[in-house]
Design a protein around this motif. Sequence first.
Motif, PDB file in Angstrom:
ATOM      1  N   GLY A  43      -0.354   0.690  10.749  1.00 33.88           N
ATOM      2  CA  GLY A  43      -1.083   0.151   9.611  1.00 33.88           C
ATOM      3  C   GLY A  43      -0.554   0.738   8.320  1.00 33.88           C
ATOM      4  N   ASP A  44      -1.208   0.386   7.227  1.00 32.91           N
ATOM      5  CA  ASP A  44      -0.785   0.876   5.921  1.00 32.91           C
ATOM      6  C   ASP A  44      -1.113   2.363   5.776  1.00 32.91           C
ATOM      7  OD1 ASP A  44       0.106  -1.623   5.146  1.00 32.91           O
ATOM      8  OD2 ASP A  44      -1.846  -2.198   4.319  1.00 32.91           O
ATOM      9  N   THR A  45      -0.268   3.064   5.040  1.00 33.82           N
ATOM     10  CA  THR A  45      -0.506   4.464   4.724  1.00 33.82           C
ATOM     11  C   THR A  45      -1.633   4.576   3.705  1.00 33.82           C
ATOM     12  OG1 THR A  45       1.812   5.007   5.115  1.00 33.82           O
ATOM     13  CG2 THR A  45       0.527   6.578   3.814  1.00 33.82           C
ATOM     14  N   VAL A  46      -2.563   5.497   3.969  1.00 34.61           N
ATOM     15  CA  VAL A  46      -3.636   5.789   3.026  1.00 34.61           C
ATOM     16  C   VAL A  46      -3.366   7.155   2.409  1.00 34.61           C
ATOM     17  CG1 VAL A  46      -6.113   6.229   2.767  1.00 34.61           C
ATOM     18  CG2 VAL A  46      -5.317   4.404   4.286  1.00 34.61           C
ATOM     19  N   ARG A  47      -3.225   7.177   1.093  1.00 29.32           N
ATOM     20  CA  ARG A  47      -2.993   8.426   0.355  1.00 29.32           C
ATOM     21  C   ARG A  47      -4.157   8.646  -0.590  1.00 29.32           C
ATOM     22  NH1 ARG A  47       2.068   5.843   0.328  1.00 29.32           N
ATOM     23  NH2 ARG A  47       3.672   6.994   1.493  1.00 29.32           N
ATOM     24  N   GLN A  48      -4.901   9.689  -0.353  1.00 26.56           N
ATOM     25  CA  GLN A  48      -6.088   9.943  -1.163  1.00 26.56           C
ATOM     26  C   GLN A  48      -5.737  10.585  -2.502  1.00 26.56           C
ATOM     27  OE1 GLN A  48      -8.426  12.332   1.652  1.00 26.56           O
ATOM     28  NE2 GLN A  48      -9.831  10.602   1.829  1.00 26.56           N
ATOM     29  N   THR A  49      -6.519  10.260  -3.517  1.00 27.61           N
ATOM     30  CA  THR A  49      -6.380  10.877  -4.837  1.00 27.61           C
ATOM     31  C   THR A  49      -7.709  11.387  -5.368  1.00 27.61           C
ATOM     32  OG1 THR A  49      -6.679   8.740  -5.945  1.00 27.61           O
ATOM     33  CG2 THR A  49      -4.408   9.403  -5.414  1.00 27.61           C
ATOM     34  N   GLU A  50      -8.819  11.011  -4.700  1.00 23.99           N
ATOM     35  CA  GLU A  50     -10.154  11.375  -5.178  1.00 23.99           C
ATOM     36  C   GLU A  50     -10.939  12.099  -4.087  1.00 23.99           C
ATOM     37  OE1 GLU A  50     -11.711   8.012  -8.140  1.00 23.99           O
ATOM     38  OE2 GLU A  50     -11.235   7.205  -6.144  1.00 23.99           O
ATOM     39  N   SER A  51     -11.989  12.755  -4.498  1.00 20.72           N
ATOM     40  CA  SER A  51     -12.874  13.415  -3.538  1.00 20.72           C
ATOM     41  C   SER A  51     -13.664  12.378  -2.760  1.00 20.72           C
ATOM     42  CB  SER A  51     -13.827  14.363  -4.261  1.00 20.72           C
ATOM     43  OG  SER A  51     -14.610  13.647  -5.203  1.00 20.72           O
TER      44      SER A  51
END
Length: 286
Positions: A43-51
């Motif tokens: 699947g698509d990569t999920v890259r977090q930027t927020e809490s």
Amino acid sequence: MRHKLHTWAAACLLALWGISGCDTVDQPFKNAVNVDWASVVYGDTVRQTESTVYIEDFTGHTCKNCPKATKVLVKLDSLYGDRVVPLAIHARSSGFSNVDTSYPTDFSTPESESLWNYFGPPIGLPNGMVQRADYPNNQWKSYTTWQTRAVDFLAEAPEALFEVVPGWNADGRQAVLQYRITAASARTNPVHVAFYLTESGIVSPQLMPDNTRNRTYTHNHVLRAAPKGILGLSALPANSVAGGTFSGWVAYELPGGWNASRVDWIAVAYDAVTYEVLQAVAVPAL
């Protein structure tokens, strides 16, 4: 969007994160599998930027007030989307998850019992933990306070961030999660990561606040398994610097009775001393 990687491409992705495609999930963890990497569709990569905020909802299908807690989670989802990560925990020990002809679905799991016993038990249901904050003396929070507490946590800068890539091998019903956790700031205490599988969209009776039985109630975010155990693995050591990372992968073979299209991975990073959750992420397994 999902795409199938050829063997060499999958190996490159694993090597990029320092993960060996030949590893297996270590024993004695539940349902360890050998992954056929050549057949994994990513699947698509999920890259977090927020809490994010992680809410563990201890619930039961004969708990008449538990749908009130569910309404709070639905409202939080409408306001904050995937920044709110819920987990519904049905433990037989609560007395509200027993099975009979009126409530035939067994939502309980050994992992549910383990979480119930490790962090509790809570006094009465519905009840829950928000980020596991204030453990071990004041961790249990009424559902009436979840929104306020969630808003407070979401306003904080993230202490850690996940990057995750889900994968699926249809032939073996293997769900795979590749992950990287990065410390957003220096850490005094070590950090652990835990992994849970949930299933949503399960239609089964639920006792309602007016004492009626809703035969077509939809149960979501139900804890199904914890492939690395409820407390997971050691990730970042004590005194980690900002930018420190830990990468790995976890896999699980889904039983035939699960609806794979409604199964999610949850990854949780938490302080290994205080147990407070630093960050969580949920992504579809399929």
